[in-house]
Design a protein around this motif. Structure first.
Motif, PDB file in Angstrom:
ATOM      1  N   GLU A 123      -6.898   0.778  -3.681  1.00 45.39           N
ATOM      2  CA  GLU A 123      -8.350   0.898  -3.547  1.00 45.39           C
ATOM      3  C   GLU A 123      -9.074  -0.187  -4.333  1.00 45.39           C
ATOM      4  O   GLU A 123     -10.055  -0.774  -3.860  1.00 45.39           O
ATOM      5  CB  GLU A 123      -8.808   2.280  -4.026  1.00 45.39           C
ATOM      6  N   PHE A 170       0.849  -1.188   0.000  1.00 47.52           N
ATOM      7  CA  PHE A 170       0.000   0.000   0.000  1.00 47.52           C
ATOM      8  C   PHE A 170       0.885   1.239   0.000  1.00 47.52           C
ATOM      9  O   PHE A 170       1.855   1.335   0.743  1.00 47.52           O
ATOM     10  CB  PHE A 170      -0.877   0.031   1.248  1.00 47.52           C
ATOM     11  N   TYR A 204      -1.933   4.297  -5.034  1.00 41.52           N
ATOM     12  CA  TYR A 204      -3.050   4.425  -4.099  1.00 41.52           C
ATOM     13  C   TYR A 204      -4.337   3.899  -4.741  1.00 41.52           C
ATOM     14  O   TYR A 204      -5.104   3.159  -4.105  1.00 41.52           O
ATOM     15  CB  TYR A 204      -3.227   5.885  -3.682  1.00 41.52           C
ATOM     16  N   GLN A 225      -6.021   2.640   4.457  1.00 40.57           N
ATOM     17  CA  GLN A 225      -6.195   1.464   3.597  1.00 40.57           C
ATOM     18  C   GLN A 225      -5.921   0.172   4.370  1.00 40.57           C
ATOM     19  O   GLN A 225      -6.670  -0.801   4.242  1.00 40.57           O
ATOM     20  CB  GLN A 225      -5.272   1.560   2.376  1.00 40.57           C
ATOM     21  N   ARG A 250      -8.910  -0.501   6.693  1.00 38.65           N
ATOM     22  CA  ARG A 250     -10.109  -0.982   6.000  1.00 38.65           C
ATOM     23  C   ARG A 250      -9.953  -2.424   5.520  1.00 38.65           C
ATOM     24  O   ARG A 250     -10.885  -3.234   5.612  1.00 38.65           O
ATOM     25  CB  ARG A 250     -10.441  -0.059   4.828  1.00 38.65           C
ATOM     26  N   LYS A 255      -3.363   8.189   4.633  1.00 39.91           N
ATOM     27  CA  LYS A 255      -4.120   7.467   3.608  1.00 39.91           C
ATOM     28  C   LYS A 255      -3.766   5.983   3.583  1.00 39.91           C
ATOM     29  O   LYS A 255      -4.638   5.126   3.389  1.00 39.91           O
ATOM     30  CB  LYS A 255      -3.867   8.080   2.226  1.00 39.91           C
ATOM     31  N   ILE A 314      -8.765  -3.490  -2.370  1.00 42.31           N
ATOM     32  CA  ILE A 314      -9.657  -3.527  -1.209  1.00 42.31           C
ATOM     33  C   ILE A 314     -11.100  -3.781  -1.641  1.00 42.31           C
ATOM     34  O   ILE A 314     -11.807  -4.604  -1.050  1.00 42.31           O
ATOM     35  CB  ILE A 314      -9.567  -2.206  -0.410  1.00 42.31           C
TER      36      ILE A 314
END
Length: 337
Positions: free
Chosen positions: A24, A12, A20, A62, A65, A58, A27
């Motif tokens: 995303e 990440f 980035y 990640q 999450r 950020k 995820i």
């Protein structure tokens, strides 16, 4: 059916916008994938969750999450520490994954560990360790000796974050000798992103253009209670492509960060003006196309000088290389000589 699902390096990062975005996409895919009933499922991650040992907000978000999702989906999640996860700070060794153990059903492994998992899988976990931890040996020698001296060498899963010693692969002549481990149900090795051997899982997505091609396809592995180790190909979350200056942007891959090198152009500003809505990692000037117009060796050299300076600058920007101002100036001066 009880099983462990294992993943390779994620890295990440928010250093580049496309990294980035790729995180995303991963995820989102992970959250929307049905890996099976929670009580029958465990996850295993083979290290290098982040690109840097110190992470901005950020990236921490990640990580948070992803592992919130892993906690909800599985009975337990196992994470081994990678070299990008550790840092010596004020003479104290620490890693960036410590907060994940606060989630309750996650364990982060910093040292060599033999584990009988919640669903009864016997695992040998060999994370990256700093040189100070294994003095006077190198990490490779340390784990080679450790594997050799294990009495019972039968494991359902072996996971590690280092390279395997291999006579077939030149750069891997130094590595961990895994030959004593002849009864392993499933190998889940991180660290080597391009899967030069089947024991590796490979990174979730390529960290740079050179990692796009792999010997064996990027995957995640599933080991089940029947003793089966199955590889499932991963979608593309990050793709490096090329566009000849003046051509249209190709149709993008769905749910994938697209990054381009612009060809046949020597000015990055012009390239970005022409293609304002895409990720551009750099430019490449097609020097050979101009050879018919060049009349002397001196003019050829001048073209190469410009290209080398631009390439060096782009490399520093793309990799996030830490280089002080004086060193940078010296390199530029040398390329001009």
């Amino acid at each position: 059916m009880k099983k462990i699902v294992s993943f390779g390096d994620i890295h990440f990062s928010s250093i580049q916008e496309w990294s980035y975005e790729a995180g995303e996409h991963f995820i989102e895919w992970f959250e929307n994938t049905d890996f099976g009933p929670k009580e029958e499922l465990e996850f295993l991650f083979a290290g290098d969750i982040g690109q840097k040992d110190v992470n901005p907000g950020k990236v921490i978000d990640q990580m948070d999450r992803l592992f919130n999702s892993a906690s909800k989906k599985s009975k337990w999640t196992h994470i081994i520490v990678g070299n990008h996860d550790r840092k010596l700070y004020h003479n104290q060794d620490q890693h960036s994954l410590m907060f994940l153990e606060n989630k309750g059903n996650i364990t982060v492994y910093e040292k060599e560990t033999i584990v009988d998992s919640k669903n009864g899988f016997r695992m040998l976990l060999l994370p990256f360790q700093r040189a100070d931890d294994v003095i006077p040996l190198t990490l490779h020698d340390y784990y080679t000796n450790y594997i050799k001296n294990i009495e019972n060498k039968k494991f359902d899963i072996v996971a590690g974050h280092w390279q395997v010693k291999s006579a077939e692969i030149g750069w891997a002549s130094d590595g961990v000798d895994i030959s004593p481990l002849t009864e392993v149900g499933c190998w889940a090795l991180g660290h080597i992103h391009t899967r030069d051997r089947k024991e590796y899982i490979g990174s979730i997505f390529p960290n740079n253009k050179d990692e796009q091609k792999t010997r064996f396809r990027r995957c995640y592995k599933e080991y089940n209670e029947k003793g089966q180790c199955v590889e499932f190909p991963l979608p593309e979350f990050l793709h490096y492509g090329e566009i000849k200056y003046g051509n249209q942007v190709p149709e993008p891959i769905k749910n994938c960060a697209m990054v381009y090198t612009i060809l046949n152009i020597g000015n990055e500003t012009l390239a970005r003006e022409k293609y304002p809505n895409i990720y551009i990692r750099g430019i490449e000037k097609n020097i050979s196309a101009n050879f018919d117009e060049i009349s002397s060796d001196e003019e050829i050299d001048e073209n190469f000088k410009v290209n080398l300076k631009e390439s060096f600058t782009e490399m520093v920007k793309e990799t996030g290389m830490r280089i002080d101002r004086n060193t940078y100036k010296l390199c530029i001066d040398l390329l001009e000589d």
